[in-house]
Design an enzyme around this catalytic site. Sequence first.
Site, mmCIF file in Angstrom:
data_model
loop_
_atom_site.group_PDB
_atom_site.id
_atom_site.type_symbol
_atom_site.label_atom_id
_atom_site.label_comp_id
_atom_site.label_asym_id
_atom_site.label_seq_id
_atom_site.Cartn_x
_atom_site.Cartn_y
_atom_site.Cartn_z
ATOM 1 N N ASP A 277 0.855 -1.188 0.000
ATOM 2 C CA ASP A 277 0.000 0.000 0.000
ATOM 3 C C ASP A 277 0.891 1.238 0.000
ATOM 4 O O ASP A 277 1.601 1.500 -0.960
ATOM 5 C CB ASP A 277 -0.944 -0.052 1.191
ATOM 6 C CG ASP A 277 -2.033 1.025 1.134
ATOM 7 O OD1 ASP A 277 -2.207 1.627 0.055
ATOM 8 O OD2 ASP A 277 -2.692 1.256 2.154
ATOM 9 N N ASP B 63 2.703 6.440 5.500
ATOM 10 C CA ASP B 63 1.414 7.108 5.690
ATOM 11 C C ASP B 63 1.358 7.754 7.065
ATOM 12 O O ASP B 63 1.763 7.144 8.078
ATOM 13 C CB ASP B 63 0.265 6.108 5.560
ATOM 14 C CG ASP B 63 0.037 5.654 4.127
ATOM 15 O OD1 ASP B 63 0.792 6.106 3.241
ATOM 16 O OD2 ASP B 63 -0.882 4.853 3.905
ATOM 17 N N ARG C 270 1.665 10.901 -4.540
ATOM 18 C CA ARG C 270 1.630 11.097 -3.084
ATOM 19 C C ARG C 270 3.011 11.467 -2.549
ATOM 20 O O ARG C 270 3.625 10.731 -1.796
ATOM 21 C CB ARG C 270 1.101 9.857 -2.364
ATOM 22 C CG ARG C 270 -0.291 9.461 -2.788
ATOM 23 C CD ARG C 270 -0.817 8.306 -1.963
ATOM 24 N NE ARG C 270 -2.171 7.946 -2.378
ATOM 25 C CZ ARG C 270 -2.894 6.971 -1.823
ATOM 26 N NH1 ARG C 270 -2.390 6.275 -0.814
ATOM 27 N NH2 ARG C 270 -4.112 6.696 -2.257
#
Length: 351
Positions: free
Chosen positions: A185, A189, A241
């Site tokens: 993923d 994060d 991102r």
Amino acid sequence: MASRPSVSHRSPGPARRAPARYRDRMAALAAAAATALTALPASAAAPAPSAAPYGTADTPTGFASVDALGRNGTTGGAGGPTVTVTTAAELKDYAGRRGPYVIRVSGSIRLSGMVTVIADKSILGVGSTAEITGGGLQLGSTTRPGNNVIIRNIRFTGASDDSVSVTNKAHHVWIDHNDFSGGYDGLLDIKRESDLVTVSWNRFHHHSKAALLGHSDTYTADVGKLRVTYHHNFFDGTDQRHPRVRFAEPVHVLNNYYRNNALYGVASTQNAGVLVEGNHFENVAHPVHVGYDKSGPGRVVERDNVYVNSGVPETAGTVVEPRTYYPYTVDDPAAVPAIVTAGAGIGKIGL
């Protein structure tokens, strides 16, 4: 679509305004969030800068350095025992113990899933061969906070979920001089009301989703939190991102090197406030987005960036200045590729 000039320059011309469909939503989000965004006290805003040059200091620059929320900056496991771990069981044991620990990772450790790291830990790779593979580190749980954590000099690869997840209100976190690639993923994060984080001198490569900031478009508890500094990172061929931001303000994206990023560099959404400063974009068709996919617009100020064979950044609104919180210097963005490729990643800081 933005043009793609072929030469390096400080300004790509007038920045492109956010698309018209976003502007009304931006105003509404700004009004809703105006009272929720909190500032740190002025007395906590300006710790003395380290005497060591960027890249070699043993204390962070940026939001992890700020005195707030009951902490004087980020110290990790300082003052606690130093242990060396070589197995997943040992890493899980010491990362979950109460109290400060300096945990030295030696060699390659294969994890199954995420290891929870609780407060007051330094997790440091030994030499240039420390590796965590197959799983990742999660800072904190809903019952055991992951505050005051340092992660340095480790190669993260092949994670079954995130490589590092800063979550569940973790604050004062420094993630420095690591190498991230090939996870399932996100590589790194930061979400769920976490705050006061510095991400510095890391290399991200061979993956699509590099660095998410903000849990979801509906998780409004993140308003007033997620204050993060990203500086001197190398986003080397990752797609997107770098970061993608929701709700946070200010987010400081400083002196990073973006190269061959297929989808975009930075995306500011859901009324986030992002300062993009002194970065070097190379072969990035969309260096900065205001709003992205189904997420509403954020705000972006860009200054002193270099765009080489790259598009025109989108900008919108104003952003709280990071100097409100901490002092910093800006490296010449034309020199950023040399500075960052020489300094980012593992084996550079002598741990």
